[in-house]
Design a protein around this motif. Structure first.
Motif, PDB file in Angstrom:
ATOM      1  N   VAL A 155      18.137 -70.947 162.570  1.00  0.00           N
ATOM      2  CA  VAL A 155      19.390 -71.705 161.697  1.00  0.00           C
ATOM      3  C   VAL A 155      19.816 -70.144 161.065  1.00  0.00           C
ATOM      4  N   THR A 156      21.483 -69.659 161.828  1.00  0.00           N
ATOM      5  CA  THR A 156      22.107 -68.777 160.932  1.00  0.00           C
ATOM      6  C   THR A 156      23.407 -68.962 160.107  1.00  0.00           C
ATOM      7  N   GLU A 157      23.805 -68.411 159.137  1.00  0.00           N
ATOM      8  CA  GLU A 157      25.243 -69.127 158.412  1.00  0.00           C
ATOM      9  C   GLU A 157      26.766 -69.230 159.398  1.00  0.00           C
ATOM     10  N   GLU A 158      26.211 -67.965 160.265  1.00  0.00           N
ATOM     11  CA  GLU A 158      27.359 -68.194 161.836  1.00  0.00           C
ATOM     12  C   GLU A 158      27.427 -68.814 162.121  1.00  0.00           C
ATOM     13  N   ARG A 159      25.780 -69.504 162.637  1.00  0.00           N
ATOM     14  CA  ARG A 159      26.266 -70.527 163.467  1.00  0.00           C
ATOM     15  C   ARG A 159      26.229 -72.038 162.866  1.00  0.00           C
ATOM     16  N   LYS A 160      26.181 -72.390 161.886  1.00  0.00           N
ATOM     17  CA  LYS A 160      26.562 -72.837 160.837  1.00  0.00           C
ATOM     18  C   LYS A 160      28.516 -73.315 160.801  1.00  0.00           C
ATOM     19  N   ASP A 161      28.889 -72.671 161.244  1.00  0.00           N
ATOM     20  CA  ASP A 161      30.230 -72.636 160.966  1.00  0.00           C
ATOM     21  C   ASP A 161      29.999 -73.628 162.087  1.00  0.00           C
ATOM     22  N   LYS A 162      29.821 -73.489 163.538  1.00  0.00           N
ATOM     23  CA  LYS A 162      29.873 -74.156 164.159  1.00  0.00           C
ATOM     24  C   LYS A 162      29.008 -75.569 164.840  1.00  0.00           C
ATOM     25  N   TYR A 163      27.647 -75.184 164.533  1.00  0.00           N
ATOM     26  CA  TYR A 163      27.243 -75.591 164.794  1.00  0.00           C
ATOM     27  C   TYR A 163      26.170 -76.714 163.472  1.00  0.00           C
ATOM     28  N   THR A 284      23.200 -78.931 167.270  1.00  0.00           N
ATOM     29  CA  THR A 284      24.520 -79.851 167.861  1.00  0.00           C
ATOM     30  C   THR A 284      25.946 -79.639 168.192  1.00  0.00           C
ATOM     31  N   LYS A 285      26.876 -80.383 167.752  1.00  0.00           N
ATOM     32  CA  LYS A 285      28.058 -79.847 167.979  1.00  0.00           C
ATOM     33  C   LYS A 285      28.249 -80.005 166.459  1.00  0.00           C
ATOM     34  N   LYS A 286      29.293 -79.208 165.387  1.00  0.00           N
ATOM     35  CA  LYS A 286      29.880 -79.769 164.095  1.00  0.00           C
ATOM     36  C   LYS A 286      29.949 -81.363 163.845  1.00  0.00           C
ATOM     37  N   ASP A 287      29.760 -81.878 163.078  1.00  0.00           N
ATOM     38  CA  ASP A 287      30.811 -83.247 163.250  1.00  0.00           C
ATOM     39  C   ASP A 287      30.325 -84.418 164.105  1.00  0.00           C
ATOM     40  N   SER A 288      29.261 -83.947 164.928  1.00  0.00           N
ATOM     41  CA  SER A 288      29.242 -85.229 166.551  1.00  0.00           C
ATOM     42  C   SER A 288      28.480 -86.262 166.112  1.00  0.00           C
TER      43      SER A 288
END
Length: 336
Positions: A155-163, A284-288
């Motif tokens: 888990v990274t803060e940058e990845r949380k933007d998209k996933y 997983t893709k964000k908001d999937s």
């Protein structure tokens, strides 16, 4: 799936590791499932493994399973429930005990596959796992090809933007050096001027790059960072002295140290860097609409004990989490 030619290339790429593990009879204890030939190819207990528990490297994994829970399965998006499968990605660049090929050079095995199986069981669907390169894990998520990724993703803060993330293991990294190096890594100063190999696009690369910049700011030599195509190349470079160390996931390094007997861990750190314990998560893709189902399924298998069985099977009990968290604090953003 892949063509016969691609399967042959893939098998050859992974064969040296499988053969090496199967030939370590002088270094490991063996437990046979059937005849004597099965013992040397399918069951390997790494040197120093807690309790001497054998690790099954054969294609017949006899995986730990659990029953469907209707209330948790109902959290899946309707389209996924109707399809009856979870389309999951795993990196072909992974290594034991994460995700790797069994002794038949065709069957994917490892802790990532076992945990994905438990999640799919709980949700009442079949896991369909597609092995791809690391970068294509995220391409697959972005395109909707994958419902999720079980591949040692931090888990990274940058990845949380998209996933979206649902955690299932602690994330620790390790510096692995040639045995008898007499070297210890406690921080950036210890790798100044050293040649370190790391996988491209990973959070360990991010940490190493930041350490190198910190060294330069402090007037020390930067890190000479090297990249290779697969795990075998890293270890060949290490044994030949072309690199001083390899920075990778602790599970992979611990497994290799125990099984090959040629290297040692000279430093261990949280995958999120100083001050924060890194977490590995299904991605997983964000908001999937999938992350709630994943977290609920993971918490169920944590509670019923099957999760602990899987981690113990692969010698990773020390990386267990007590609960699956959705989008917890992750590795900080890169400083400009």
């Amino acid at each position: 799936m892949s063509s016969p030619a691609r399967r042959t290339v893939r098998a050859l790429r992974h064969r040296p590791l499988a053969v090496a593990l199967a030939s370590l009879t002088a270094l490991v204890s063996l437990t046979a499932c059937g005849g004597a030939s099965d013992a040397a190819t399918d069951q390997v207990a790494p040197k120093g493994a807690k309790g001497g528990t054998a690790i099954n490297l054969g294609p017949d994994q006899k995986r730990v399973h659990t029953a469907k829970v209707d209330a948790i399965a109902a959290k899946l998006p309707e389209a996924v429930r109707k399809r009856g499968t979870l389309n999951l990605g795993v990196s072909t660049g992974s290594a034991p005990p994460l995700a790797f090929y069994a002794t038949d050079d065709r069957t994917l095995i490892g802790v990532e596959l076992d945990i994905a199986t438990l999640v799919a069981d709980t949700l009442g669907v079949k896991p369909e796992v597609d092995p791809v390169s690391w970068e294509n894990l995220f391409v697959g998520l972005d395109s909707g090809k994958f419902d999720g990724v079980f591949s040692n993703v931090t888990v990274t803060e940058e990845r949380k933007d998209k996933y979206d993330f649902a955690t299932y293991r602690l994330d620790d990294l390790a510096f692995e050096a040639k045995k008898g190096s007499g070297w210890k890594v406690a921080g950036p100063a210890d790798v100044a001027g050293k040649t370190i190999a790391v996988s491209s696009g990973t959070n360990q690369e991010k940490i190493l790059v930041e350490w190198s910049r910190e060294n330069e700011k402090a007037g020390r030599k930067p890190v000479d960072i090297k990249y290779f195509q697969n795990q075998t190349d890293y270890y060949l470079a290490l044994q030949s002295g072309r690199i001083d160390a390899y920075l990778g996931p602790n599970p992979t390094s611990a497994y290799h140290v125990a099984s090959a007997g040629q290297t040692e861990i000279v430093g261990k750190f949280s995958g999120a860097g100083a001050g924060l314990q890194g977490k590995i998560a299904v991605t997983t893709k964000k908001d999937s609409g999938l992350v709630d189902a994943y977290a609920a399924a993971l918490n169920h298998v944590i509670e019923n004990g099957t999760y602990a069985q899987v981690l113990k099977r692969w010698g990773l009990s020390s990386e267990a989490v007590t609960t699956s968290e959705i989008n917890p604090p992750g590795l900080p953003r890169t400083k400009n």
